[in-house]
Design a protein around this motif. Structure first.
Motif, PDB file in Angstrom:
ATOM      1  N   SER A 401     -52.935 131.328-100.838  1.00 23.36           N
ATOM      2  CA  SER A 401     -53.298 130.733-102.122  1.00 23.36           C
ATOM      3  C   SER A 401     -53.351 131.776-103.216  1.00 23.36           C
ATOM      4  N   PHE A 402     -54.097 132.849-102.974  1.00 27.39           N
ATOM      5  CA  PHE A 402     -54.262 133.848-104.024  1.00 27.39           C
ATOM      6  C   PHE A 402     -53.019 134.708-104.208  1.00 27.39           C
ATOM      7  N   SER A 403     -52.255 134.916-103.158  1.00 29.73           N
ATOM      8  CA  SER A 403     -51.006 135.668-103.323  1.00 29.73           C
ATOM      9  C   SER A 403     -50.054 134.921-104.242  1.00 29.73           C
ATOM     10  N   ALA A 404     -49.953 133.604-104.049  1.00 26.48           N
ATOM     11  CA  ALA A 404     -49.061 132.818-104.902  1.00 26.48           C
ATOM     12  C   ALA A 404     -49.518 132.844-106.353  1.00 26.48           C
ATOM     13  N   VAL A 405     -50.829 132.669-106.575  1.00 22.53           N
ATOM     14  CA  VAL A 405     -51.341 132.658-107.949  1.00 22.53           C
ATOM     15  C   VAL A 405     -51.173 134.029-108.595  1.00 22.53           C
ATOM     16  N   ILE A 406     -51.502 135.091-107.865  1.00 27.36           N
ATOM     17  CA  ILE A 406     -51.351 136.439-108.416  1.00 27.36           C
ATOM     18  C   ILE A 406     -49.893 136.717-108.759  1.00 27.36           C
ATOM     19  N   LEU A 450     -45.279 135.479-100.210  1.00 24.97           N
ATOM     20  CA  LEU A 450     -45.854 134.779 -99.063  1.00 24.97           C
ATOM     21  C   LEU A 450     -45.190 135.151 -97.739  1.00 24.97           C
ATOM     22  N   MET A 451     -43.989 135.699 -97.784  1.00 25.66           N
ATOM     23  CA  MET A 451     -43.265 135.963 -96.547  1.00 25.66           C
ATOM     24  C   MET A 451     -44.012 136.915 -95.608  1.00 25.66           C
ATOM     25  N   PRO A 452     -44.555 138.051 -96.073  1.00 25.97           N
ATOM     26  CA  PRO A 452     -45.298 138.909 -95.129  1.00 25.97           C
ATOM     27  C   PRO A 452     -46.501 138.207 -94.517  1.00 25.97           C
ATOM     28  N   ILE A 453     -47.170 137.350 -95.299  1.00 29.19           N
ATOM     29  CA  ILE A 453     -48.337 136.632 -94.767  1.00 29.19           C
ATOM     30  C   ILE A 453     -47.897 135.642 -93.700  1.00 29.19           C
ATOM     31  N   GLY A 454     -46.807 134.923 -93.961  1.00 30.62           N
ATOM     32  CA  GLY A 454     -46.300 133.992 -92.962  1.00 30.62           C
ATOM     33  C   GLY A 454     -45.862 134.685 -91.691  1.00 30.62           C
ATOM     34  N   LEU A 536     -50.731 145.716 -93.927  1.00 31.69           N
ATOM     35  CA  LEU A 536     -51.511 146.398 -94.959  1.00 31.69           C
ATOM     36  C   LEU A 536     -50.611 147.088 -95.978  1.00 31.69           C
ATOM     37  N   LEU A 537     -49.470 147.585 -95.540  1.00 35.75           N
ATOM     38  CA  LEU A 537     -48.525 148.189 -96.483  1.00 35.75           C
ATOM     39  C   LEU A 537     -48.013 147.148 -97.482  1.00 35.75           C
ATOM     40  N   PHE A 538     -47.692 145.966 -96.986  1.00 42.07           N
ATOM     41  CA  PHE A 538     -47.243 144.903 -97.890  1.00 42.07           C
ATOM     42  C   PHE A 538     -48.351 144.500 -98.852  1.00 42.07           C
ATOM     43  N   VAL A 539     -49.575 144.373 -98.341  1.00 38.81           N
ATOM     44  CA  VAL A 539     -50.687 143.982 -99.204  1.00 38.81           C
ATOM     45  C   VAL A 539     -50.929 145.028-100.280  1.00 38.81           C
ATOM     46  N   ALA A 540     -50.953 146.310 -99.876  1.00 42.36           N
ATOM     47  CA  ALA A 540     -51.189 147.384-100.843  1.00 42.36           C
ATOM     48  C   ALA A 540     -50.089 147.431-101.895  1.00 42.36           C
ATOM     49  N   GLY A 541     -48.844 147.302-101.445  1.00 40.36           N
ATOM     50  CA  GLY A 541     -47.738 147.327-102.400  1.00 40.36           C
ATOM     51  C   GLY A 541     -47.766 146.148-103.353  1.00 40.36           C
ATOM     52  N   PRO A 559     -44.938 151.501-100.693  1.00 39.19           N
ATOM     53  CA  PRO A 559     -45.494 150.930 -99.457  1.00 39.19           C
ATOM     54  C   PRO A 559     -44.783 149.659 -99.024  1.00 39.19           C
ATOM     55  N   ALA A 560     -44.317 148.846 -99.982  1.00 40.62           N
ATOM     56  CA  ALA A 560     -43.584 147.642 -99.598  1.00 40.62           C
ATOM     57  C   ALA A 560     -42.299 148.001 -98.856  1.00 40.62           C
ATOM     58  N   ALA A 561     -41.598 149.036 -99.329  1.00 39.54           N
ATOM     59  CA  ALA A 561     -40.376 149.472 -98.644  1.00 39.54           C
ATOM     60  C   ALA A 561     -40.686 150.011 -97.250  1.00 39.54           C
ATOM     61  N   LEU A 562     -41.793 150.730 -97.115  1.00 44.99           N
ATOM     62  CA  LEU A 562     -42.193 151.209 -95.787  1.00 44.99           C
ATOM     63  C   LEU A 562     -42.512 150.038 -94.860  1.00 44.99           C
TER      64      LEU A 562
END
Length: 752
Positions: A401-406, A450-454, A536-541, A559-562
């Protein structure tokens, strides 16, 4: 004159010569000051809002409590954060060189400490210990909640009762056959029933869904099913509760609209998803449209926006009221009341509450003349949700929910996007094309967010979701939901049939889109369980990209690329073993997953295929040419890491001669069994029998690297990891967990 000259001192020399100036705390202080200076310069240059970062720190504190294992570690974290905050306030003066760094360190440390302390306190206050073992008992209790699930042909009830034997007050969730007599079985009814109860299930495999954690915070001590009939000792309350109103509304909608469209209309109107057919729900999930089934931002925003618009027009048409009261304020209050009522009616789930809070904050911003869509408002909404439900942070609903809104707010707040959407002199068709392009870009960005969360929670991600949502979201918002509201309104005068027909056609179109998208080649990509590090890398990025402004935000791509690199190199475990030892999956030998028991337990096989990152059919191990099976055991040789591994898997219930079993174990590297095996069974590397699995839970075994991950490793001393007596950690490390002499070095970390 020479005698009057000032003698040289060490500081005047080209290079310091004193040892005290080259080592020790002086150099440490210099390095610390240099680091603080760089941090101060960075904070002074970068444009950012403090509120979102404080909420991020608050969430990090909550996540740290879940990640750490014991009370000693939680206390150490709190003490460390308190020391950091105090040191930053005491050592860095308010009027000193580092005002930004001083505020950032103190505020972030305090926010993290508050998050950790809050979730710890809630766990201690509301957490409920599960029952010790499975049991069949007679219960007398009060119905707290009832949920009809016609698609599953059952009714789910939440009971307040007493634990047999101890008298402890507990809540129990049980399922009842829908064909039973349900008259009077509503909230408040006092009932007597016989039920088969189980402790809430821990993850079947590492990385699986942890229902025990959810049940702990919900206060549920057991789940199960009703055996026989339910005796109603006292009927439910005569009042009209929200649960009863929700069921009545859902039933009314399904009576007016049959089949799958009626089930979807009931979900939109009342939040009741129990009537949605499994095939339709799977199609919605695989097409990336499953968020439409959960009452969240789209639905709440549509309801509030419609009521706000209509109320504003109606109030403005009343001159007496318009001259005495601010119409926008009154319309905003009406819209907020409608949103709160809709949230309560649809069950007040966390996504719905989050959406309602956000929508009310947007209305407040409009009334005050402030920017309605900002990360500050999103942060306030997230903070309010986490204050009341800190456990929601680790669930997919809150994260999605919050990832989509952000993602939406950050995208529309970016300078290039603002320039692209800025008003200009152009034909109407060019303006519409820009809006369509922006809608498509928004869908792509949301899917990327949303893809990393899924992948982390469900081990699957949709590929065509962005394209499907470009059609589905306007169809739902502008056609289906307004038609449902209009049909319900016309039903009050008995004229809703034509509108229900139109509603059914719009929902049939939505279902056709979902099934068509889900059937496309490559619509769903499956991957093995993603590790916490990559997630965590995806979240941080993602947070870095969203919360900073200017060029510095591009650093979030690192971090997203890592994380992407870790995903590319991710491979499934060689062996997946369920916590009871009955289900074993083997990867890498065929395009299908080799399983020990293909015909038992659809839920177990679904978990095995998901966590292995494989889709399609499974294959029985006994049908694989490289395996040898009899009624009691299967043996197979796997080549992993440059060597052959001999596996021995038990699958029968008959007694086996101990001497023959010991000889077979001696020739095997790994032995897996659902039964207790004698100590004479000594494989060369690992013996995962019932004794071992009762301590470790499910296993993910990587033979190539010689590693064993267990469910117990991620549980620590949290209250929901409360196994029955034969699953509590032993005082010693199991003998089978240590590799025998002469075998490759490996660590079997199954025991907690």
């Amino acid at each position: 004159m020479a005698s009057d000259a000032i003698p040289p001192v060490p500081m005047d020399s080209p290079a310091p010569t004193g040892a005290a100036l080259q080592h020790g705390h002086w150099r440490m202080r210099a390095n610390l000051a240099s680091g603080l200076a760089h941090l101060e310069q960075f904070l002074a240059r970068a444009g950012f809002d403090r509120a979102p970062w404080l909420v991020v720190a608050f969430a990090v504190g909550i996540a740290a409590w879940f990640a750490l294992d014991s009370a000693a570690q939680w206390l150490a974290l709190l003490c460390g954060l308190a020391a950091l905050g105090s040191a930053s306030l005491l050592m860095l003066r308010e009027d000193g060189r580092f005002p930004f760094a001083r505020q950032a360190l103190a505020a972030m440390a305090l926010a993290m400490a508050m998050g950790c302390a809050l979730v710890w306190a809630k766990s201690a206050l509301v957490g409920t210990r599960a029952i010790e073992r499975p049991m069949v008992v007679t219960l007398v209790g009060k119905v707290l909640d009832r949920a009809d699930q016609p698609a599953e042909h059952r009714v789910r009830m939440l009971l307040a009762t007493r634990e047999p034997g101890t008298g402890r007050a507990i809540k129990v969730r049980v399922n009842l056959d829908a064909d039973s007599d349900l008259i009077g079985l509503t909230e408040g009814a006092r009932v007597q029933l016989r039920a088969r109860l189980m402790p809430p299930a821990s993850p079947m495999l590492p990385g699986g869904y942890d229902f025990a954690r959810t049940a702990w915070f919900a206060g549920i001590a057991a789940t199960g099913s009703v055996v026989g009939k339910v005796a109603i000792l006292a009927p439910g309350d005569s009042g009209t509760g929200l649960g009863r109103a929700q069921r009545a509304l859902s039933r009314h909608v399904r009576e007016r609209l049959d089949g799958s469209p009626g089930a979807l209309a009931a979900a939109f109107a009342s939040g009741d998803r129990g009537a949605i057919a499994p095939a339709d729900e799977e199609a919605m999930r695989n097409s990336g449209l499953t968020h439409l089934l959960s009452i969240s931002g789209l639905h709440v925003s549509a309801v509030i926006a419609a009521i706000y618009f209509l109320a504003g027009r109606l109030f403005a048409a009343w001159p007496w009221l318009a001259l005495r009261v601010r119409v926008p304020l009154l319309a905003a209050a009406t819209g907020a009341a409608a949103g709160i009522g809709y949230t309560l009616l649809t069950g007040a789930e966390v996504p719905t509450v989050r959406s309602c809070i956000g929508a009310v904050l947007v209305l407040l911003a409009l009334v005050l003349g402030r920017e309605p869509l900002s990360l500050r408002l999103v942060a306030v909404g997230a903070f309010l949700v986490l204050v009341f439900w800190p456990e929601a942070l680790v669930g997919p609903s809150f994260q999605m929910s919050f990832s989509a809104v952000i993602a939406i707010v950050a995208l529309h707040g970016a300078a290039p996007v603002r320039a692209f959407l800025a008003p200009r002199e152009e034909p109407w068709w060019a303006r519409q094309l820009r809006h369509v392009a922006m809608l498509l870009l928004t869908g792509v960005v949301i899917e990327l967010a949303l893809m990393p969360i899924g992948l982390f929670h469900f081990h699957q991600a949709g590929v065509y979701g962005a394209l499907a949502n470009v059609i589905a979201i306007p169809l739902t918002t502008l056609a289906s939901m307004p038609l449902i509201a209009l049909a319900l309104l016309f039903d009050t005068i008995g004229a809703g049939a034509p509108v229900w027909w139109l509603t059914g056609k719009s929902l049939e179109l939505l279902l056709a889109l979902a099934h068509w998208t889900a059937a496309m080649p490559g619509a769903v990509s499956s991957m093995p369980a993603m590790g916490e590090g990559a997630f965590l890398l995806f979240v941080a990025g993602g947070l870095w990209l969203a919360l900073w402004s200017g060029r510095v935000r591009m650093l979030g791509l690192v971090p997203a690329a890592l994380g992407v690199l870790l995903l590319v190199t991710l491979r499934p475990p060689d062996l997946l073993v369920s916590g009871d030892g009955r289900h074993v999956g083997i990867t890498g030998e065929a395009s299908e997953l080799l399983v020990l028991r293909p015909g038992r337990g659809g839920y177990a096989l679904e978990n095995l295929t998901e966590l292995a990152g494989m889709s399609g059919d499974v294959r029985a191990l006994e049908d694989w040419p490289g395996a040898r099976c009899n009624a009691d055991f299967c043996a197979i040789r796997l080549n992993r890491g440059g060597r052959d591994w001999q596996l021995l898997l038990s699958r029968g219930d008959d007694l086996t001669a101990e001497r023959a079993l010991a000889a077979a174990c001696e020739r095997a590297d790994v032995v897996i069994s659902e039964r207790y095996l004698p100590r004479s069974c000594r494989p060369r590397w690992l013996k995962a029998d019932r004794r071992f699995l009762s301590q470790s839970g499910g296993l993910a075994i990587d033979l190539t690297d010689g590693e064993v991950r267990s469910v117990a490793q991620g549980q620590g001393q949290h209250g929901w990891w409360n196994p029955p007596p034969d699953r509590r950690p032993a005082r010693h490390r199991p003998e089978s967990a240590e590799p025998n002499a002469g075998t490759p070095a490996a660590t079997a970390t199954g025991a907690p």
